[in-house]
Scaffold this active site. Structure first.
Site, short mmCIF file in Angstrom:
data_model
loop_
_atom_site.label_atom_id
_atom_site.label_comp_id
_atom_site.label_asym_id
_atom_site.label_seq_id
_atom_site.Cartn_x
_atom_site.Cartn_y
_atom_site.Cartn_z
N LEU A 119 35.23 58.04 45.97
CA LEU A 119 35.54 59.33 45.34
C LEU A 119 35.22 60.54 46.22
O LEU A 119 36.07 61.41 46.43
CB LEU A 119 34.78 59.43 44.00
N TYR A 149 33.74 40.87 47.75
CA TYR A 149 32.68 41.76 48.26
C TYR A 149 31.45 41.66 47.36
O TYR A 149 30.33 41.43 47.81
CB TYR A 149 33.19 43.21 48.33
N GLY A 203 26.36 53.13 60.80
CA GLY A 203 27.15 53.36 59.60
C GLY A 203 26.57 54.49 58.75
O GLY A 203 25.60 55.14 59.14
N GLY A 236 39.94 46.79 38.23
CA GLY A 236 38.61 46.32 38.62
C GLY A 236 37.50 47.35 38.46
O GLY A 236 36.33 47.05 38.70
N TYR A 283 21.73 49.53 45.34
CA TYR A 283 22.14 50.93 45.37
C TYR A 283 23.16 51.19 44.27
O TYR A 283 24.05 50.38 44.04
CB TYR A 283 22.85 51.31 46.68
N PHE A 284 23.10 52.39 43.73
CA PHE A 284 24.17 52.84 42.85
C PHE A 284 25.21 53.53 43.76
O PHE A 284 25.62 52.92 44.73
CB PHE A 284 23.58 53.63 41.67
N ARG A 334 42.19 52.37 37.72
CA ARG A 334 42.20 51.54 38.93
C ARG A 334 41.71 50.15 38.53
O ARG A 334 40.68 50.02 37.88
CB ARG A 334 41.27 52.16 39.97
N SER A 394 23.74 45.96 45.75
CA SER A 394 24.56 46.95 45.05
C SER A 394 24.46 46.74 43.55
O SER A 394 24.28 45.61 43.08
CB SER A 394 26.01 46.78 45.50
N LYS A 412 27.34 40.02 47.86
CA LYS A 412 26.03 40.65 47.56
C LYS A 412 25.20 39.70 46.69
O LYS A 412 24.01 39.50 46.94
CB LYS A 412 26.22 41.99 46.86
N LEU A 428 30.26 48.28 65.72
CA LEU A 428 31.15 49.45 65.73
C LEU A 428 32.50 49.17 65.09
O LEU A 428 33.48 49.86 65.37
CB LEU A 428 31.32 49.98 67.17
N ASP A 455 24.91 47.27 65.99
CA ASP A 455 26.14 47.54 65.24
C ASP A 455 27.31 47.06 66.08
O ASP A 455 27.31 47.25 67.31
CB ASP A 455 26.27 49.05 64.97
C1 UD1 Z 1 32.82 50.63 44.47
C2 UD1 Z 1 32.39 49.26 44.08
C3 UD1 Z 1 30.97 49.01 44.46
C4 UD1 Z 1 30.81 49.20 45.94
C5 UD1 Z 1 31.29 50.56 46.33
C6 UD1 Z 1 31.31 50.58 47.84
C7 UD1 Z 1 33.64 48.54 42.14
C8 UD1 Z 1 33.61 48.33 40.69
N1 UD1 Z 1 32.55 49.09 42.67
O1 UD1 Z 1 32.06 51.57 43.73
O2 UD1 Z 1 30.62 47.69 44.17
O3 UD1 Z 1 29.46 49.04 46.29
O4 UD1 Z 1 32.60 50.81 45.85
O5 UD1 Z 1 31.89 51.71 48.33
O6 UD1 Z 1 34.60 48.26 42.78
N2 UD1 Z 1 37.72 57.50 41.69
C9 UD1 Z 1 38.82 58.27 41.35
N3 UD1 Z 1 39.69 58.61 42.34
C10 UD1 Z 1 39.55 58.22 43.64
C11 UD1 Z 1 38.43 57.43 43.98
C12 UD1 Z 1 37.54 57.09 42.98
O7 UD1 Z 1 39.00 58.64 40.19
O8 UD1 Z 1 40.39 58.56 44.48
C13 UD1 Z 1 36.75 57.14 40.65
C14 UD1 Z 1 36.66 55.65 40.42
O9 UD1 Z 1 37.60 55.23 39.48
C15 UD1 Z 1 35.22 55.51 39.95
C16 UD1 Z 1 34.47 56.64 40.63
O10 UD1 Z 1 35.48 57.56 41.06
O11 UD1 Z 1 35.17 55.71 38.56
C17 UD1 Z 1 33.68 56.18 41.84
O12 UD1 Z 1 34.51 55.40 42.67
P1 UD1 Z 1 34.06 54.88 44.10
O13 UD1 Z 1 33.52 55.99 44.90
O14 UD1 Z 1 35.21 54.11 44.66
O15 UD1 Z 1 32.85 53.90 43.78
P2 UD1 Z 1 32.73 52.64 42.79
O16 UD1 Z 1 34.03 52.19 42.31
O17 UD1 Z 1 31.72 53.01 41.76
#
Ligand code: UD1
Length: 346
Positions: free
Chosen positions: A205, A154, A12, A302, A182-183, A300, A127, A158, A35, A33
């Protein structure tokens, strides 16, 4: 000769980068893994980077008998890094039992097998989701901040897994553990031989940004611009996956080779810097010179408004520090996306 380490989920995203760092630090690695969310070719990428092919077993950690055989086959496994888990927050809301079964059974199996096979150390992938939305006085968030009720199955797995590890060790089991919270891990190996390979439409993101930049997606939606943050978009602590991988090497040294440490320790693994979604998108454009088509969209469900780490404990006690800047990290993600295109993968 250094220890042999079992890396579950080793093909992964984080597992593959950690395997590389372990091998480069002299450890032998056995990857397990199933897979379900990765490809066997990742093992080739690891071999190209390090010159060493890790052992690979296509086994599901939920299969106790098969895992028992893996431990017997390799005989000298001293430590485990347990990444293998289902990780899509939204999917976990739709399929909670799948998440509880996968993520809990696999840990239970490993813990049950550890004493039987004389495996001494376990590093567990947790996490920052366990903190939920920390109250303002708890930002940046330390390991002492209260755990809050999980927002998804999920996240709950954790939390439960952290408790299972603590209870097992407090029962006197001959095992030590480091739990890493992890952040937001992002980026790819500088070689672009391994990286993140999202299945279908990315939820996270950075893959969405790089896929939009290369034209796979038409437009990135930034979820919410009315948060209580300087530019109104959410704030996260984005940590380079290679830096994160190195934290596992430090943690493994600590559980296996440092007899004076506590049996269970918890560390935040982040940069200590909060960065907004808008800053990520603008940072990507600046770092790569490539424009991203984006617009604001509703929040979004949550999503946490803002969270970033206080990594002082990891810096001072674990002896680990995030080293790579955001722009370099974003360039690595772009290089990986270009490589996927070159290889005809995405
Ligand atoms: C999320 C989970 C976290 C998990 C991780 C695993 C929550 C609150 N957190 O992290 O527990 O470990 O995924 O992958 O659910 N964003 C956009 N547009 C997009 C995608 C994301 O604006 O198309 C924004 C989101 O709103 C967020 C930031 O980008 O503010 C990061 O998002 P993302 O990468 O999905 O991570 P988390 O939500 O922080």
């Amino acid at each position: 000769m250094k220890h042999t380490i079992l890396v579950t989920g080793g093909t992964g995203f984080i597992g593959s980068h950690t395997t590389v760092e372990l091998q480069q630090a002299g450890y032998n690695v056995v990857i397990v893994d199933n897979l379900s969310n990765s490809k066997p070719e990742v093992v080739d990428g690891i071999e190209k980077i390090t010159g060493i092919r890790p052992a690979f077993e296509q086994v599901d950690c939920c299969d106790l008998a098969a895992m028992d055989k893996v431990f017997s086959k390799y005989g000298d496994i001293s430590g485990i890094i347990h990444f293998a888990a289902s990780k899509a927050v939204g999917e976990s809301v739709q399929k909670p039992l799948l998440y509880y079964r996968n993520n809990i059974t696999s840990l239970l199996n490993l813990l049950e097998l550890m004493p039987a096979h004389n495996v001494k150390g376990l590093i567990f992938s947790s996490s920052c989701t366990v903190y939920g939305q920390p109250s303002p006085e708890n930002l940046p968030v330390t390991e002492e901040a209260p755990i809050q009720k999980a927002l998804s199955p999920y996240g709950n797995t954790k939390q439960i897994n952290e408790e299972i590890i603590q209870d097992f060790i407090h029962s006197g089991a001959p095992v030590k553990s480091v739990i890493l919270r992890y952040f937001n891990p992002i980026g790819a190996h500088p070689s672009a031989l391994i990286g993140e390979l999202p299945n279908g439409v990315p939820m996270n993101l950075i893959p969405f940004v790089t896929q939009t930049a290369i034209g796979i997606r038409g437009q990135l939606k930034i979820f919410g611009n009315d948060y209580n943050t300087p530019d109104g978009t959410c704030i996260r602590d984005y940590i380079y996956v290679v830096d994160l991988a190195k934290a596992h090497v430090k943690a493994m040294e600590r559980v296996l080779d440092n007899p004076s440490t506590d049996a269970v320790e918890i560390f935040n693994i982040g940069t200590g810097k909060g960065v907004s979604t808008l800053e990520v998108v603008e940072g990507f454009e600046k770092a790569t010179g490539v424009k991203v088509n984006w617009e604001y969209a509703p929040r979004r469900e949550g999503d946490i408004e803002k969270v970033w780490a206080d990594p002082a404990k990891a810096n001072n006690v674990l002896g680990w520090k995030a080293e790579t800047g955001l722009e370099e990290t974003l360039r690595s993600a772009w290089k990986w996306q270009l490589k996927l295109r070159e290889d005809g993968v995405q």
